[in-house]
Write a protein that holds these residues in place. Sequence first.
Motif, mmCIF file in Angstrom:
data_model
loop_
_atom_site.group_PDB
_atom_site.id
_atom_site.type_symbol
_atom_site.label_atom_id
_atom_site.label_comp_id
_atom_site.label_asym_id
_atom_site.label_seq_id
_atom_site.Cartn_x
_atom_site.Cartn_y
_atom_site.Cartn_z
ATOM 1 N N UNK A 9 8.033 2.138 99.397
ATOM 2 C CA UNK A 9 9.157 2.621 98.585
ATOM 3 C C UNK A 9 10.075 3.554 99.368
ATOM 4 N N UNK A 10 9.475 4.296 100.330
ATOM 5 C CA UNK A 10 10.260 5.277 101.074
ATOM 6 C C UNK A 10 9.686 5.436 102.482
ATOM 7 N N UNK A 11 10.588 5.575 103.444
ATOM 8 C CA UNK A 11 10.181 5.832 104.825
ATOM 9 C C UNK A 11 11.052 6.947 105.378
ATOM 10 N N UNK A 12 10.454 7.730 106.285
ATOM 11 C CA UNK A 12 11.187 8.811 106.925
ATOM 12 C C UNK A 12 11.164 8.640 108.435
ATOM 13 N N UNK A 13 12.253 9.042 109.080
ATOM 14 C CA UNK A 13 12.335 8.957 110.541
ATOM 15 C C UNK A 13 13.229 10.089 111.029
ATOM 16 N N UNK A 14 12.973 10.537 112.234
ATOM 17 C CA UNK A 14 13.843 11.543 112.831
ATOM 18 C C UNK A 14 14.925 10.849 113.650
ATOM 19 N N UNK A 15 16.036 11.517 113.754
ATOM 20 C CA UNK A 15 17.128 11.007 114.586
ATOM 21 C C UNK A 15 16.594 10.623 115.962
ATOM 22 N N UNK A 16 17.115 9.483 116.477
ATOM 23 C CA UNK A 16 16.802 8.971 117.807
ATOM 24 C C UNK A 16 15.438 8.276 117.891
ATOM 25 N N UNK A 17 14.647 8.380 116.824
ATOM 26 C CA UNK A 17 13.350 7.713 116.817
ATOM 27 C C UNK A 17 13.483 6.288 116.286
ATOM 28 N N UNK A 18 12.372 5.566 116.326
ATOM 29 C CA UNK A 18 12.323 4.178 115.872
ATOM 30 C C UNK A 18 11.503 4.070 114.598
ATOM 31 N N UNK A 19 11.957 3.230 113.692
ATOM 32 C CA UNK A 19 11.242 3.035 112.438
ATOM 33 C C UNK A 19 11.182 1.540 112.126
ATOM 34 N N UNK A 20 10.110 1.123 111.471
ATOM 35 C CA UNK A 20 9.948 -0.282 111.092
ATOM 36 C C UNK A 20 9.743 -0.395 109.587
ATOM 37 N N UNK A 21 10.544 -1.224 108.966
ATOM 38 C CA UNK A 21 10.442 -1.474 107.521
ATOM 39 C C UNK A 21 9.789 -2.836 107.309
ATOM 40 N N UNK A 108 13.433 -0.357 100.159
ATOM 41 C CA UNK A 108 12.805 0.779 100.824
ATOM 42 C C UNK A 108 13.886 1.817 101.099
ATOM 43 N N UNK A 109 13.674 3.030 100.606
ATOM 44 C CA UNK A 109 14.623 4.118 100.870
ATOM 45 C C UNK A 109 14.312 4.719 102.233
ATOM 46 N N UNK A 110 15.268 4.691 103.140
ATOM 47 C CA UNK A 110 15.095 5.261 104.472
ATOM 48 C C UNK A 110 15.766 6.621 104.535
ATOM 49 N N UNK A 111 14.973 7.631 104.864
ATOM 50 C CA UNK A 111 15.477 8.991 105.043
ATOM 51 C C UNK A 111 15.507 9.294 106.527
#
Lengths: 114, 114
Positions: A9-21, A108-111
């Motif tokens: 439902x929700x994922x968090x990532x920091x600037x410049x990092x990589x995230x996978x949904x 998925x809400x990406x923060x």
Amino acid sequence: AQTVTQSQPEMSVQEAETVTLSCTYDTSESDYYLFWYKQPPSRQMILVIRQEAYKQQNATENRFSVNFQKAAKSFSLKISDSQLGDAAMYFCAYGNSGYSTLTFGKGTMLLVSP
Amino acid sequence: GAGVSQSPRYKVAKRGQDVALRCDPISGHVSLFWYQQALGQGPEFLTYFQNEAQLDKSGLPSDRFFAERPEGSVSTLKIQRTQQEDSAVYLCASSPRRRNYGYTFGSGTRLTVV
């Protein structure tokens, strides 16, 4: 009937990092399309990336790429070098090869944090 | 126009009132779709036009919902005798092709029935 499942439902990532949904789907068709759409607070659905099922090569669009596993019916979105402007709701969608409709997941809400 | 335009952006209707939502697709786009997006959900298909012909209306939730595209360009979604469960964002999308390559969405109309 086709179904699309987004289990995060929700994922968090920091600037410049990589995230996978993550996204999984169910279909009995062999020829179809898969999409990732981004929906910011403005509500407009923006096409991020598209994958044709008959193509084995994973689609890429700049910082966005997919991992398409046809046998596993999995279609994940990787966002590299995340930016604050990437923060939004992301929807995975399935479409048959004809004119027909899209079936969407629940999103998925990406923060993105600085 | 440059994009898909929808009006009004917001609509508040009293229960039982009739409403009309307008969609102005990208000029020359053959295919036009209407979707309903409830709060916290992904969009769900309502109906599809190819030019002026309504080829699929299987997603319309009841006979209170009616859509038209008389000249193959602008489309109107009409909801009669609105009920609270009709409260949602109504998204319109258009595509230049008959085959499913992904559409361009408008920003939607948020309908609130009170």
